[in-house]
Scaffold this motif. Structure first.
Motif, PDB file in Angstrom:
ATOM      1  N   GLN A 125       0.829  -1.201   0.000  1.00 38.01           N
ATOM      2  CA  GLN A 125       0.000   0.000   0.000  1.00 38.01           C
ATOM      3  C   GLN A 125       0.867   1.256   0.000  1.00 38.01           C
ATOM      4  O   GLN A 125       0.576   2.238  -0.699  1.00 38.01           O
ATOM      5  N   TYR A 126       1.929   1.215   0.765  1.00 38.00           N
ATOM      6  CA  TYR A 126       2.839   2.353   0.860  1.00 38.00           C
ATOM      7  C   TYR A 126       3.501   2.636  -0.484  1.00 38.00           C
ATOM      8  O   TYR A 126       3.567   3.777  -0.938  1.00 38.00           O
ATOM      9  N   LEU A 127       3.973   1.578  -1.140  1.00 34.94           N
ATOM     10  CA  LEU A 127       4.636   1.745  -2.426  1.00 34.94           C
ATOM     11  C   LEU A 127       3.656   2.178  -3.505  1.00 34.94           C
ATOM     12  O   LEU A 127       4.002   2.977  -4.387  1.00 34.94           O
ATOM     13  N   ALA A 128       2.434   1.647  -3.451  1.00 35.39           N
ATOM     14  CA  ALA A 128       1.429   2.007  -4.454  1.00 35.39           C
ATOM     15  C   ALA A 128       1.102   3.498  -4.405  1.00 35.39           C
ATOM     16  O   ALA A 128       0.680   4.087  -5.411  1.00 35.39           O
ATOM     17  N   ALA A 129       1.295   4.120  -3.238  1.00 35.76           N
ATOM     18  CA  ALA A 129       1.054   5.553  -3.098  1.00 35.76           C
ATOM     19  C   ALA A 129       2.238   6.377  -3.582  1.00 35.76           C
ATOM     20  O   ALA A 129       2.206   7.612  -3.520  1.00 35.76           O
ATOM     21  N   HIS A 130       3.293   5.705  -4.069  1.00 36.48           N
ATOM     22  CA  HIS A 130       4.493   6.362  -4.619  1.00 36.48           C
ATOM     23  C   HIS A 130       5.070   7.363  -3.618  1.00 36.48           C
ATOM     24  O   HIS A 130       5.322   8.527  -3.934  1.00 36.48           O
ATOM     25  N   ARG A 131       5.308   6.878  -2.418  1.00 33.98           N
ATOM     26  CA  ARG A 131       5.863   7.727  -1.367  1.00 33.98           C
ATOM     27  C   ARG A 131       7.386   7.697  -1.327  1.00 33.98           C
ATOM     28  O   ARG A 131       7.992   8.339  -0.481  1.00 33.98           O
ATOM     29  N   VAL A 132       8.006   6.901  -2.193  1.00 35.50           N
ATOM     30  CA  VAL A 132       9.461   6.892  -2.322  1.00 35.50           C
ATOM     31  C   VAL A 132       9.830   6.981  -3.790  1.00 35.50           C
ATOM     32  O   VAL A 132       9.044   6.625  -4.665  1.00 35.50           O
ATOM     33  N   ASP A 133      11.017   7.476  -4.057  1.00 34.85           N
ATOM     34  CA  ASP A 133      11.485   7.614  -5.435  1.00 34.85           C
ATOM     35  C   ASP A 133      12.111   6.332  -5.968  1.00 34.85           C
ATOM     36  O   ASP A 133      12.229   6.157  -7.181  1.00 34.85           O
ATOM     37  N   GLY A 134      12.556   5.470  -5.062  1.00 29.75           N
ATOM     38  CA  GLY A 134      13.185   4.231  -5.489  1.00 29.75           C
ATOM     39  C   GLY A 134      13.319   3.284  -4.317  1.00 29.75           C
ATOM     40  O   GLY A 134      13.149   3.667  -3.158  1.00 29.75           O
ATOM     41  N   VAL A 135      13.632   2.022  -4.636  1.00 25.31           N
ATOM     42  CA  VAL A 135      13.691   0.979  -3.618  1.00 25.31           C
ATOM     43  C   VAL A 135      14.950   0.143  -3.796  1.00 25.31           C
ATOM     44  O   VAL A 135      15.315  -0.241  -4.911  1.00 25.31           O
ATOM     45  N   LEU A 136      15.610  -0.130  -2.670  1.00 29.00           N
ATOM     46  CA  LEU A 136      16.680  -1.117  -2.612  1.00 29.00           C
ATOM     47  C   LEU A 136      16.122  -2.355  -1.940  1.00 29.00           C
ATOM     48  O   LEU A 136      15.562  -2.276  -0.844  1.00 29.00           O
ATOM     49  N   LEU A 137      16.268  -3.510  -2.585  1.00 27.28           N
ATOM     50  CA  LEU A 137      15.768  -4.769  -2.040  1.00 27.28           C
ATOM     51  C   LEU A 137      16.943  -5.625  -1.605  1.00 27.28           C
ATOM     52  O   LEU A 137      17.840  -5.913  -2.397  1.00 27.28           O
ATOM     53  N   VAL A 138      16.938  -6.045  -0.351  1.00 30.88           N
ATOM     54  CA  VAL A 138      18.042  -6.832   0.197  1.00 30.88           C
ATOM     55  C   VAL A 138      17.513  -8.166   0.693  1.00 30.88           C
ATOM     56  O   VAL A 138      16.446  -8.236   1.312  1.00 30.88           O
ATOM     57  N   SER A 139      18.259  -9.254   0.421  1.00 33.83           N
ATOM     58  CA  SER A 139      17.904 -10.589   0.911  1.00 33.83           C
ATOM     59  C   SER A 139      16.561 -11.052   0.368  1.00 33.83           C
ATOM     60  O   SER A 139      15.626 -11.350   1.113  1.00 33.83           O
ATOM     61  N   VAL A 140      16.471 -11.108  -0.953  1.00 32.99           N
ATOM     62  CA  VAL A 140      15.222 -11.492  -1.597  1.00 32.99           C
ATOM     63  C   VAL A 140      15.243 -12.966  -1.975  1.00 32.99           C
ATOM     64  O   VAL A 140      16.210 -13.447  -2.550  1.00 32.99           O
ATOM     65  N   HIS A 141      14.172 -13.681  -1.658  1.00 33.61           N
ATOM     66  CA  HIS A 141      14.049 -15.089  -2.014  1.00 33.61           C
ATOM     67  C   HIS A 141      13.424 -15.232  -3.398  1.00 33.61           C
ATOM     68  O   HIS A 141      12.801 -14.299  -3.912  1.00 33.61           O
ATOM     69  N   ALA A 142      13.578 -16.408  -3.970  1.00 34.98           N
ATOM     70  CA  ALA A 142      13.175 -16.613  -5.359  1.00 34.98           C
ATOM     71  C   ALA A 142      11.691 -16.352  -5.582  1.00 34.98           C
ATOM     72  O   ALA A 142      11.288 -15.861  -6.639  1.00 34.98           O
ATOM     73  N   ASP A 143      10.847 -16.674  -4.598  1.00 33.55           N
ATOM     74  CA  ASP A 143       9.404 -16.543  -4.783  1.00 33.55           C
ATOM     75  C   ASP A 143       8.848 -15.243  -4.208  1.00 33.55           C
ATOM     76  O   ASP A 143       7.631 -15.085  -4.082  1.00 33.55           O
ATOM     77  N   ASP A 144       9.708 -14.298  -3.883  1.00 35.31           N
ATOM     78  CA  ASP A 144       9.252 -13.046  -3.283  1.00 35.31           C
ATOM     79  C   ASP A 144       8.482 -12.222  -4.322  1.00 35.31           C
ATOM     80  O   ASP A 144       8.982 -11.973  -5.415  1.00 35.31           O
ATOM     81  N   PRO A 145       7.254 -11.769  -3.990  1.00 35.97           N
ATOM     82  CA  PRO A 145       6.464 -10.999  -4.957  1.00 35.97           C
ATOM     83  C   PRO A 145       6.854  -9.529  -5.044  1.00 35.97           C
ATOM     84  O   PRO A 145       6.402  -8.829  -5.952  1.00 35.97           O
ATOM     85  N   LEU A 146       7.688  -9.037  -4.138  1.00 27.79           N
ATOM     86  CA  LEU A 146       8.002  -7.612  -4.119  1.00 27.79           C
ATOM     87  C   LEU A 146       8.654  -7.100  -5.409  1.00 27.79           C
ATOM     88  O   LEU A 146       8.279  -6.031  -5.905  1.00 27.79           O
ATOM     89  N   PRO A 147       9.636  -7.808  -5.974  1.00 27.64           N
ATOM     90  CA  PRO A 147      10.229  -7.287  -7.219  1.00 27.64           C
ATOM     91  C   PRO A 147       9.206  -7.114  -8.335  1.00 27.64           C
ATOM     92  O   PRO A 147       9.239  -6.112  -9.061  1.00 27.64           O
ATOM     93  N   ASP A 148       8.297  -8.075  -8.475  1.00 32.06           N
ATOM     94  CA  ASP A 148       7.273  -7.956  -9.517  1.00 32.06           C
ATOM     95  C   ASP A 148       6.339  -6.790  -9.224  1.00 32.06           C
ATOM     96  O   ASP A 148       5.895  -6.086 -10.153  1.00 32.06           O
ATOM     97  N   LEU A 149       6.018  -6.567  -7.943  1.00 38.35           N
ATOM     98  CA  LEU A 149       5.172  -5.441  -7.580  1.00 38.35           C
ATOM     99  C   LEU A 149       5.828  -4.123  -7.971  1.00 38.35           C
ATOM    100  O   LEU A 149       5.177  -3.227  -8.522  1.00 38.35           O
ATOM    101  N   LEU A 150       7.124  -4.004  -7.711  1.00 40.68           N
ATOM    102  CA  LEU A 150       7.844  -2.785  -8.059  1.00 40.68           C
ATOM    103  C   LEU A 150       7.851  -2.554  -9.567  1.00 40.68           C
ATOM    104  O   LEU A 150       7.710  -1.417 -10.030  1.00 40.68           O
ATOM    105  N   SER A 151       7.999  -3.641 -10.312  1.00 37.61           N
ATOM    106  CA  SER A 151       7.975  -3.518 -11.773  1.00 37.61           C
ATOM    107  C   SER A 151       6.606  -3.049 -12.252  1.00 37.61           C
ATOM    108  O   SER A 151       6.493  -2.193 -13.134  1.00 37.61           O
ATOM    109  N   GLN A 152       5.551  -3.608 -11.657  1.00 36.02           N
ATOM    110  CA  GLN A 152       4.193  -3.214 -12.033  1.00 36.02           C
ATOM    111  C   GLN A 152       3.930  -1.744 -11.729  1.00 36.02           C
ATOM    112  O   GLN A 152       3.276  -1.039 -12.496  1.00 36.02           O
ATOM    113  N   LEU A 153       4.448  -1.275 -10.601  1.00 36.20           N
ATOM    114  CA  LEU A 153       4.243   0.109 -10.199  1.00 36.20           C
ATOM    115  C   LEU A 153       5.216   1.062 -10.876  1.00 36.20           C
ATOM    116  O   LEU A 153       5.117   2.278 -10.716  1.00 36.20           O
ATOM    117  N   GLU A 154       6.163   0.490 -11.640  1.00 40.54           N
ATOM    118  CA  GLU A 154       7.192   1.264 -12.335  1.00 40.54           C
ATOM    119  C   GLU A 154       7.982   2.137 -11.356  1.00 40.54           C
ATOM    120  O   GLU A 154       8.296   3.297 -11.625  1.00 40.54           O
TER     121      GLU A 154
END
Length: 351
Positions: A125-154
């Protein structure tokens, strides 16, 4: 003389990539010059400024000339429980590198944990509101949905450690394969013949690559790979204890252990000592990360150093470039940066 509205090779407004190509430097270097960073030589700064003038590049989306819809904030997202973040030196070293590089800009850093489903929902919800300019993702597992969410939200994002060989996000990683191979080569050179591997979580690509390097190191020396000597763990001290206990039950005559992290090596060391085995006389021990834990163990731990602080700095460098050029990845032909920094074996008394 270049005019303010000059066209780039693409036919539109000159891009950051075109400035970088004209100046003969990387995108991150151009971002640093635009941001006024002191970490650029005079010669490089002059080359970038000349390229900007020649092309008529207008850095209206760069870090120092922020557009009205910018937040001046970057999120460091850790999809792990807080307890693991504060227990493992990897995360503090990464945060140190990120903070040091970001301190040279006017961007703020937000540390966000997303280790539970509820935290992930709030983060989405926080990311969908575009409250940050960019994201660093650390310690991501293969099935983590966060990277795909970021791509969808551009939302511009950089990942620490690829999810797979087909990673589509910009990423910064260390040479996990080379590190695992170097550990085994060292142990074989020291005369060890029954070498076990306490692997990390196997849904983490870096852990898989360390296993690959371990296997190749054995094969290169003409040794067969004994699958009983490979036990997956979870990068924790307790995981190292459990895996080491299982290994001693399976193969009590093993004479070397390569652990997928220094924290796991610390757990393995406890079990080895409780079983009466001396390090390194009876069993040689190697960790991974070359953290403070390695230096303070008794005996001091041989470990594969991955340049974690440098990785954090490189992630910020890449992310600033992504933020400065917010075109969707597809429109850029997936010209993603995949940086792999070298790993180095640091030999100490444990091996």
């Amino acid at each position: 003389m270049a005019v303010h509205g000059a066209r780039g090779r693409s036919g539109g407004r000159p891009t950051l990539e075109e400035v970088a190509a004209r100046a003969g430097v990387g995108r991150g270097t151009v971002s640093r010059v635009i941001n006024g960073s002191p970490r650029v030589s005079d010669a490089t700064r002059a080359a970038v400024e000349a390229a900007v003038a020649e092309l008529g590049y207008v850095p209206n989306t760069a870090a120092r000339a922020l557009a009205a819809n910018r937040t001046d904030a970057i999120a460091l997202v850790v999809p792990e429980p807080e307890t693991r973040f504060f227990a493992e030196p990897y995360f503090s070293d990464m945060l140190r590198g990120v903070g040091a590089e970001l301190s040279e800009t006017e961007m703020q850093l937000l540390l966000i944990f997303a280790g539970s489903d509820r935290e992930r929902q709030r983060l989405a919800q926080y990311l969908a509101a575009h409250r940050v300019d960019g994201v660093l993702l650390v310690s991501v597992h293969a099935d983590d949905p966060l990277p795909d969410l970021l791509s969808q939200l551009e939302i511009p994002a950089v990942i620490s450690g690829r999810r797979s060989a087909e990673e589509t996000l910009p990423s910064v990683d260390s040479d996990n394969y080379g590190g695992g191979r170097a550990a085994v080569e060292h142990l074989i050179a020291r005369g060890r013949r029954s070498i076990a591997h306490l692997a990390g979580r196997m849904d983490v690509y870096g852990a898989q690559r360390r296993v690959d390097g371990y296997r190749q190191g054995l094969l290169d020396a003409g040794h067969a790979v004994d699958e009983r000597l490979i036990v997956p763990g979870d990068f924790t001290e307790e995981g190292g204890r459990r895996a080491m206990s299982l290994l001693l039950e399976r193969c009590p005559d093993l004479d070397a252990v390569f652990a997928g992290s220094d924290v796991m090596a610390a757990g393995a060391r406890q079990v080895l000592r409780e079983s009466g085995r001396r390090i390194p006389d009876d069993v040689a021990l190697i960790g991974y990360d070359d953290s403070a834990i390695a230096r303070h163990m008794d005996p001091p731990l041989t470990s594969v150093r991955q340049p974690i602080e440098e990785m954090g700095r490189a992630m910020i460098d890449l992310l600033l470039g992504e933020i400065a050029d917010r075109r969707p990845a597809i429109s850029r032909g997936l010209e993603k940066r995949q940086l792999v920094l070298p790993a180095e074996l640091v030999v100490r008394a444990s091996s």
